[in-house]
Design a protein around this motif. Structure first.
Motif: not given
Length: 546
Positions: A98-109, A145-153
């Protein structure tokens, strides 16, 4: 046949016609209870068939215990305070918490339909893929490494990504396990500091105030690279005085190999600055543009007069006046000794986990020794409570005869076990406490500080991991965390030992009844034991083992 049990005749006849030897099912006895039983069909020499029934409730309970253990692992994965992800070798997610889902803004599915390539920032993807290739090739054991994810928003979020490869017993890559920590706040802080440094060029008094109270070391050089200013925090990190800094004593305080590496970087940086000074960095309207000469962060080590080594990371940027003229370098120094020590400890713990054997007792002894080493203790011991006595299962440099198989109930670790909490018990200045009368470690071994971390199995305190010191010692938060991690690992080994023992005993019973071992439980890996040993443990109960 069990008393009061009835056989489902149609199913039984079907099994006989198909030649099936054993059949497991549930049935009701005359008292009304439902029981799990297993039936065997045996053909006699005259063609007659007879059936033998066996109660398999203990085996079912053991299998349920294994399923419960797996469920607890899943719960830990889901409830972790950091993002945790597993991906198959083509990069597609197949398990996220769930924490990863919160970080990137997507749900599990949604995430299970994506690969990490799809949500990684395009500028960071080449670096990530390069490390991934090295990992798959076996050239590196893991990477961070340090990197960036692109959130759903659509917003970019900075993370610290640590990835390791999970291999099969044959050594073939199976999937990757990643730990994802959101470092957006830290990145924002770094950006704010950068903006603050630019303002300090025009506000000298504010600059001095900030550097005096800043929680990080701050330094400034002239155009030749000589340090002209450091704040007090910088001196504390480096372990030298201001006078030593201005006399270039800071160079001597560095480890020789780190100074050579830093010197090379400084020379390259100076050449870049010289080229930038020759270039005409002027915009269309005549404004002088700042040169892009920021140095990347550099880690290095200082050696204090007493030989103590401290780790630091330096960040620096060019300092320019209002007209854009280069004035020197301004930078920060951050003490990362605690982080390095924590990373070293976690690496050793992870290495220990990877070297686990199939013997829980051996693993417990190894974990006990590792705890003593990592915490710099004089001795370490793991005691399991049995009735009102303590049984030593893991020892490391224990004083005396090294055999603490049965200790009196006054032991400090016994108190920690009976407290029933997860808190670390810390006893300092032990000779001044009442434990000098009840604990032989205090009496005979002259210990000054004693730490006892309860070990739990199925949320029940079953033992205590203890370390002793011959001097006064106050554990840090990281040291408390290390003891908690190791105690948790011992708890897992305790539970595995109990489950394996239950399966082993059930297997022996089945063999004595003439039944072949159940391949699904992999019982062939357990050692054979004698009939007297089976009789000794015939009343074995998971719930009452401790």
């Amino acid at each position: 046949m069990l008393p009061g049990a009835s056989l489902p005749r149609n199913s039984y006849r079907d099994d006989l016609s198909l030649g099936r030897q054993w059949y497991d099912f549930q049935t009701k006895v005359r008292s009304g209870y439902t029981v799990d039983i297993s039936w065997a069909s045996i053909r006699l020499s005259d063609g007659t068939r007879i059936a033998i029934g066996q109660d398999i409730i203990e085996r079912k309970q053991a299998e349920a215990a294994l399923r419960a253990s797996e469920e607890r692992f899943r719960a830990t994965f889901e409830q972790a305070a950091v993002g945790m992800v597993t991906s198959i070798l083509n990069g597609r997610f197949f398990r996220v918490n769930q924490k990863f889902c919160e970080i990137v803004g997507y749900n599990h599915v949604e995430l299970l339909t994506k690969t990490y390539f799809e949500i990684t920032h395009p500028d960071d993807l080449p670096t990530d893929l390069a490390y991934a290739r090295l990992l798959m090739a076996g050239e590196i054991p893991n990477y961070s490494i340090e990197k960036r994810y692109i959130r759903k928003d659509g917003i970019a979020v900075w993370v610290n990504l640590s990835v390791s490869l999970v291999r099969s017993s044959e050594g073939n890559p199976q999937y990757t396990l990643a730990v994802v920590e959101d470092i957006s706040v830290r990145k924002q802080v770094e950006a704010n500091l950068e903006r603050a440094y630019n303002r300090l060029r025009e506000r000298e008094e504010l600059y001095r105030t900030l550097t005096t109270h800043a929680p990080v070391g701050i330094f400034q050089t002239n155009t030749q690279g000589d340090i002209t200013f450091v704040n007090q925090r910088w001196c504390e990190i480096a372990g030298i005085t201001r006078e030593q800094v201005t006399d270039n004593g800071w160079r001597e305080a560095l480890l020789p190999e780190d100074w050579e590496r830093l010197r090379t970087l400084r020379q390259n940086h100076s050449q870049t600055l010289a080229l930038s000074a020759q270039a005409e960095n002027v915009s269309a309207d005549g404004e002088i543009l700042p040169a892009q000469t920021t140095m990347r962060p550099v880690e290095f080590r200082f050696v204090a007069a007493d030989g103590k080594i401290s780790w630091a990371i330096g960040n620096s940027s060019p300092l320019q006046d209002a007209n854009g003229k280069f004035q020197g370098i301004i930078g920060t120094l951050l003490d990362i000794s605690a982080r390095k020590k924590a990373e070293e400890r976690l690496a050793k713990i992870n290495e220990c986990f990877l070297e686990f054997s199939s013997d829980p007792s051996e693993n417990i002894n190894r974990l006990t020794a590792m705890c003593g080493e990592l915490l710099g203790a004089n001795c370490a011991i793991y005691n399991r409570v049995q009735g009102e006595m303590l049984c030593s299962l893991g020892e490391w440099y224990t004083p005396g005869d090294g055999n603490l198989a049965e200790c009196e109930a006054g032991e400090i670790c016994y108190k920690a076990i009976k407290a029933g909490t997860d808190e670390l018990l810390v006893v300092r200045k032990m000779p001044d406490t009442s434990d000098v009368q009840t604990d032989r470690n205090v009496r005979d071994d002259r210990l000054q500080t004693y730490l006892a971390q309860p070990v739990k199995c199925q949320n029940i305190s079953v033992g205590a991991l203890c370390v002793g010191y011959g001097s006064d010692f106050i554990p840090s938060e990281d040291e408390r965390r290390v003891m908690g991690i190791i105690a948790g690992a011992i708890g897992v080994e305790e539970e595995r030992r109990r489950v394996e023992e239950a399966l082993r005993l059930q297997t022996e019973r089945e063999r004595l009844m003439g039944r072949s071992p159940n391949a699904s439980a992999n019982l062939s890996t357990f050692q054979k034991s004698s009939i007297p040993l089976l009789q000794k443990y015939s009343s074995f109960s998971i719930a009452t083992e401790f």
